[in-house]
Design a protein around this motif. Structure first.
Motif, short mmCIF file in Angstrom:
data_model
loop_
_atom_site.label_atom_id
_atom_site.label_comp_id
_atom_site.label_asym_id
_atom_site.label_seq_id
_atom_site.Cartn_x
_atom_site.Cartn_y
_atom_site.Cartn_z
N CYS A 72 0.86 -1.17 0.00
CA CYS A 72 0.00 0.00 0.00
C CYS A 72 0.90 1.23 0.00
O CYS A 72 2.12 1.12 0.13
N GLY A 73 0.31 2.40 -0.17
CA GLY A 73 1.10 3.63 -0.19
C GLY A 73 2.01 3.69 -1.39
O GLY A 73 1.59 3.49 -2.53
N ASP A 74 3.28 3.95 -1.15
CA ASP A 74 4.26 4.11 -2.24
C ASP A 74 4.69 2.79 -2.86
O ASP A 74 5.35 2.77 -3.90
N ARG A 75 4.39 1.68 -2.21
CA ARG A 75 4.73 0.35 -2.70
C ARG A 75 6.24 0.22 -2.94
O ARG A 75 6.68 -0.35 -3.94
N HIS A 76 7.01 0.75 -2.03
CA HIS A 76 8.46 0.72 -2.16
C HIS A 76 9.06 -0.56 -1.61
O HIS A 76 8.48 -1.25 -0.78
N SER A 77 10.28 -0.83 -2.07
CA SER A 77 11.11 -1.93 -1.58
C SER A 77 12.54 -1.44 -1.54
O SER A 77 12.91 -0.49 -2.24
N LEU A 78 13.36 -2.06 -0.71
CA LEU A 78 14.78 -1.71 -0.71
C LEU A 78 15.41 -1.95 -2.07
O LEU A 78 16.43 -1.34 -2.42
N CYS A 79 14.81 -2.84 -2.87
CA CYS A 79 15.30 -3.08 -4.24
C CYS A 79 15.29 -1.81 -5.08
O CYS A 79 16.07 -1.68 -6.03
N ASP A 80 14.39 -0.88 -4.75
CA ASP A 80 14.26 0.34 -5.54
C ASP A 80 15.50 1.22 -5.46
O ASP A 80 15.68 2.13 -6.28
N PHE A 81 16.35 0.96 -4.48
CA PHE A 81 17.56 1.77 -4.31
C PHE A 81 18.80 1.07 -4.88
O PHE A 81 19.94 1.44 -4.59
N SER A 83 20.02 -0.27 -8.83
CA SER A 83 19.63 -0.17 -10.24
C SER A 83 19.83 -1.50 -10.95
O SER A 83 20.60 -2.36 -10.51
N ALA A 84 19.13 -1.65 -12.07
CA ALA A 84 19.29 -2.87 -12.87
C ALA A 84 20.69 -2.93 -13.48
O ALA A 84 21.21 -4.01 -13.77
N ALA A 85 21.31 -1.76 -13.68
CA ALA A 85 22.65 -1.72 -14.29
C ALA A 85 23.75 -1.98 -13.28
O ALA A 85 24.85 -2.40 -13.65
N GLY A 86 23.45 -1.72 -12.01
CA GLY A 86 24.46 -1.96 -10.98
C GLY A 86 24.62 -0.78 -10.04
O GLY A 86 24.64 0.38 -10.48
N SER A 87 24.71 -1.06 -8.76
CA SER A 87 24.85 -0.02 -7.73
C SER A 87 25.76 -0.54 -6.63
O SER A 87 25.88 -1.75 -6.42
N PRO A 88 26.39 0.37 -5.87
CA PRO A 88 27.16 -0.08 -4.71
C PRO A 88 26.24 -0.62 -3.63
O PRO A 88 25.14 -0.12 -3.43
N PHE A 89 26.70 -1.65 -2.96
CA PHE A 89 25.90 -2.34 -1.95
C PHE A 89 26.85 -2.91 -0.92
O PHE A 89 27.98 -3.29 -1.22
N GLY A 90 26.40 -2.97 0.32
CA GLY A 90 27.28 -3.49 1.36
C GLY A 90 26.52 -4.21 2.46
O GLY A 90 25.29 -4.17 2.54
N ALA A 91 27.28 -4.87 3.30
CA ALA A 91 26.75 -5.50 4.51
C ALA A 91 27.68 -5.14 5.66
O ALA A 91 28.88 -4.94 5.47
N PHE A 92 27.12 -5.02 6.86
CA PHE A 92 27.94 -4.63 8.00
C PHE A 92 27.52 -5.38 9.26
O PHE A 92 26.38 -5.85 9.38
N THR A 93 28.44 -5.50 10.16
CA THR A 93 28.15 -5.98 11.51
C THR A 93 28.89 -5.10 12.51
O THR A 93 29.96 -4.57 12.22
N ILE A 94 28.30 -4.97 13.67
CA ILE A 94 28.90 -4.24 14.79
C ILE A 94 28.68 -5.07 16.03
O ILE A 94 27.60 -5.64 16.23
N CYS A 95 29.68 -5.18 16.87
CA CYS A 95 29.46 -5.80 18.18
C CYS A 95 30.37 -5.18 19.22
O CYS A 95 31.44 -4.67 18.91
N VAL A 96 29.88 -5.18 20.44
CA VAL A 96 30.64 -4.68 21.58
C VAL A 96 30.82 -5.84 22.54
O VAL A 96 29.84 -6.44 23.00
N ARG A 97 32.06 -6.16 22.84
CA ARG A 97 32.38 -7.28 23.73
C ARG A 97 33.11 -6.76 24.97
O ARG A 97 33.87 -5.80 24.90
N ALA A 98 32.88 -7.44 26.08
CA ALA A 98 33.67 -7.17 27.28
C ALA A 98 35.05 -7.81 27.09
O ALA A 98 35.15 -8.95 26.65
#
Length: 244
Positions: A72-81, A83-98
């Protein structure tokens, strides 16, 4: 270090007047004492790659990552950001340990879960993890603005409204395996250990945003589960709450 978040974890609205003001002052003092000890190691890992999309999935050379779409609404997805031609994309993790802990990280024994000192330490770790996430935002945005000031950077976390499937954490851990691995573990329900951990995707696009996906139709539920290769029990467990 965001004191508003720290207090919120304790169920206290920041800046509110209360008869327990002295207790709140003590709470902050105990947290500051905990921070002063410096018994924490804050770790961040991020990996970047090229990605494409077919309107449903984010496609990289390592894996295909299915996404959901608003119905409903804008019917957006993260896929919209992406492109079909190619875009920069990444994955990240953060953790704090004692750095030094008498118990294994993620321990749920009564001593670790109920002792005031352990609760203070846990709240400090959680707040430090969020602080590290904000630091990463500034670092990424600063580098992008040098080359293109119009680009927005977002870091949608797996399990939250933009990608409400907690099993996506497994994909992120896989993408960051090897030299990018911080040693974060996932439980069967995809909870992260240590508890002060965050993971998500990194997208860069002029119109990047966080589409809120609260509910999906049976058709999208079945289509998404098939693209994720989920059996019926797994789909029901991780996606069932999204069904209209």
């Amino acid at each position: 270090f965001d004191w508003k978040m720290f207090y919120a974890i304790w169920g206290v609205r920041y800046g509110s007047a209360s008869p327990e003001a002295m207790e709140l002052m003590q709470l902050r003092q105990d947290a500051e004492d905990e921070l002063a000890v410096g018994n924490y190691r804050i770790m961040i890992s991020a990996r970047f790659m090229e990605a494409k999309t077919d309107g449903k999935d984010i496609i990289t050379d390592r894996k295909v990552i299915p996404m959901m779409r608003q119905e409903c609404g804008d019917r957006h997805s993260l896929c919209d950001f992406i492109s079909a031609a190619g875009s920069p994309f990444g994955a990240f993790t953060i953790c704090v340990r004692a750095r030094n802990s008498a118990h294994e990280e993620g321990c749920c024994c009564p001593a670790c879960s109920n002792k005031y000192e352990d609760m203070i330490a846990k709240t400090v770790r959680l707040t430090l993890a969020e602080a590290a996430s904000k630091w990463l935002d500034k670092e990424l945005l600063g580098q992008i603005q040098v080359s293109d000031g119009n680009i927005k950077v977002i870091k949608p976390a797996a399990g939250y409204a933009s990608c409400p499937d907690h099993t996506l954490k497994r994909d992120i851990m896989d993408m960051l395996s090897g030299e990018y691995d911080l040693g974060i573990k996932l439980t069967e329900s995809c909870a992260m250990i240590p508890d002060a951990s965050i993971c998500g995707f990194i997208l860069m696009h002029p119109e990047a945003g966080f589409p809120v996906i609260r509910m999906i139709s049976q058709q999208q539920y079945e289509d998404y589960a098939e693209r994720r290769n989920m059996d019926k029990d797994t789909a029901r467990r991780f996606l069932g709450h999204l069904l209209k």
